[in-house]
Design a protein around this motif. Structure first.
Motif, PDB file in Angstrom:
ATOM      1  N   GLY A 107      49.015  29.848  35.388  1.00 39.85           N
ATOM      2  CA  GLY A 107      48.209  30.750  34.577  1.00 39.85           C
ATOM      3  C   GLY A 107      47.291  31.624  35.402  1.00 39.85           C
ATOM      4  N   ASP A 108      46.571  32.493  34.688  1.00 45.01           N
ATOM      5  CA  ASP A 108      45.658  33.447  35.311  1.00 45.01           C
ATOM      6  C   ASP A 108      44.319  33.433  34.588  1.00 45.01           C
ATOM      7  OD1 ASP A 108      47.573  35.187  37.171  1.00 45.01           O
ATOM      8  OD2 ASP A 108      48.614  34.848  35.280  1.00 45.01           O
ATOM      9  N   VAL A 109      43.306  33.879  35.307  1.00 45.84           N
ATOM     10  CA  VAL A 109      41.967  34.058  34.722  1.00 45.84           C
ATOM     11  C   VAL A 109      41.626  35.534  34.806  1.00 45.84           C
ATOM     12  CG1 VAL A 109      39.541  33.398  34.792  1.00 45.84           C
ATOM     13  CG2 VAL A 109      41.305  31.755  35.492  1.00 45.84           C
ATOM     14  N   TYR A 110      41.194  36.108  33.687  1.00 50.06           N
ATOM     15  CA  TYR A 110      40.915  37.543  33.606  1.00 50.06           C
ATOM     16  C   TYR A 110      39.468  37.788  33.179  1.00 50.06           C
ATOM     17  CZ  TYR A 110      46.053  37.668  33.334  1.00 50.06           C
ATOM     18  OH  TYR A 110      47.390  37.498  33.573  1.00 50.06           O
ATOM     19  N   ASN A 111      39.097  39.047  33.251  1.00 47.46           N
ATOM     20  CA  ASN A 111      37.773  39.444  32.765  1.00 47.46           C
ATOM     21  C   ASN A 111      37.817  39.839  31.290  1.00 47.46           C
ATOM     22  OD1 ASN A 111      39.188  41.846  32.990  1.00 47.46           O
ATOM     23  ND2 ASN A 111      37.407  43.026  33.687  1.00 47.46           N
ATOM     24  N   SER A 112      38.997  39.698  30.679  1.00 39.34           N
ATOM     25  CA  SER A 112      39.170  40.048  29.269  1.00 39.34           C
ATOM     26  C   SER A 112      40.377  39.300  28.729  1.00 39.34           C
ATOM     27  CB  SER A 112      39.370  41.560  29.111  1.00 39.34           C
ATOM     28  OG  SER A 112      39.758  41.883  27.788  1.00 39.34           O
TER      29      SER A 112
END
Length: 233
Positions: A107-112
């Motif tokens: 997975g990924d972590v985003y600012n939105s």
């Protein structure tokens, strides 16, 4: 003198020894059936298999960037005057981090949480858990806080095989106050931070495909990070 005949009052019962012998056998067969039923259920639903097999299964899942970007750029170099968006650059940097370390990214972590033009802040990877013999998820995040973080709210939503399974929320700064190992140290002043947090995957959850969304809101309720993961057990 009066003689009383007790015959017929207390009738003598004859015990069938064959029936008595059958009772332990029936109990044994019942327990054996229950054991095999529980064993079959465990093997079918809850036995995840060796961590190495789970890691390899998740390695085969190609997670396409949610930013609608092509990390490879089809092997073509950009012109000097052509600008690369921060969305693309951040995705490429984190993908290189995964590739260089041969991690299994889930997975990924985003600012939105929106798909368009969001910035990649981190990665979620799957690792063997040497303490339990199972697996854990390690999340790497690079974030710049514009405002102090003294409370915050952490929320999570989990889907299992496409169906809602679990959702909850906690005050971020007290989320691990009862844990042996603390990973959150509030308050956070404005500035740049590098976070790496671990979360063990429980062995009792059933096999299948999981989708999770976890997001952090600041003291003012505005979203700071949004993490999306997909993995199979």
């Amino acid at each position: 003198m009066v003689y009383m005949n007790f015959k017929g009052i207390c009738k003598r019962r004859t015990v069938n020894m064959m029936n008595v012998r059958k009772v332990p056998l029936i109990i044994f067969l019942t327990c054996l059936t229950l054991f095999f039923s529980m064993f079959t259920l465990y093997m079918t639903m809850f036995n995840h298999g060796p961590p190495s097999e789970i890691l390899e299964a998740n390695r085969q899942i190609v997670l396409k960037p949610k930013n609608d970007v092509d990390l490879s750029l089809n092997g073509e170099e950009l012109d000097e005057d052509e600008e690369v968006s921060e969305s693309v650059e951040s995705a490429k940097r984190w993908q290189k981090f995964v590739d260089d370390n041969k991690y299994v990214a889930i997975g990924d972590v985003y600012n939105s949480c929106d798909d368009k033009d969001r910035i990649t802040l981190g990665k979620a990877i799957l690792l063997p858990d040497k303490e339990t013999g199972g697996l854990k998820v390690r999340t790497f995040i690079n974030i710049t806080l514009e405002k102090p973080l003294t409370e915050g709210e952490f929320l999570v939503d989990v889907k299992y095989n496409g169906k809602d399974l679990y959702d909850n929320h906690w005050e971020f700064c007290t989320i691990d106050e009862n844990q042996e190992v603390k990973q959150v140290f509030c308050p956070y002043k404005p500035g740049f931070y590098t976070w790496a947090t671990d979360k063990k995957i429980p062995k009792f959850i059933p096999k299948g495909k999981y989708h999770t969304r976890a997001w952090l809101n600041g003291d003012d309720g505005k979203l700071l990070t949004c993490g999306l993961t997909t993995f199979v057990l």
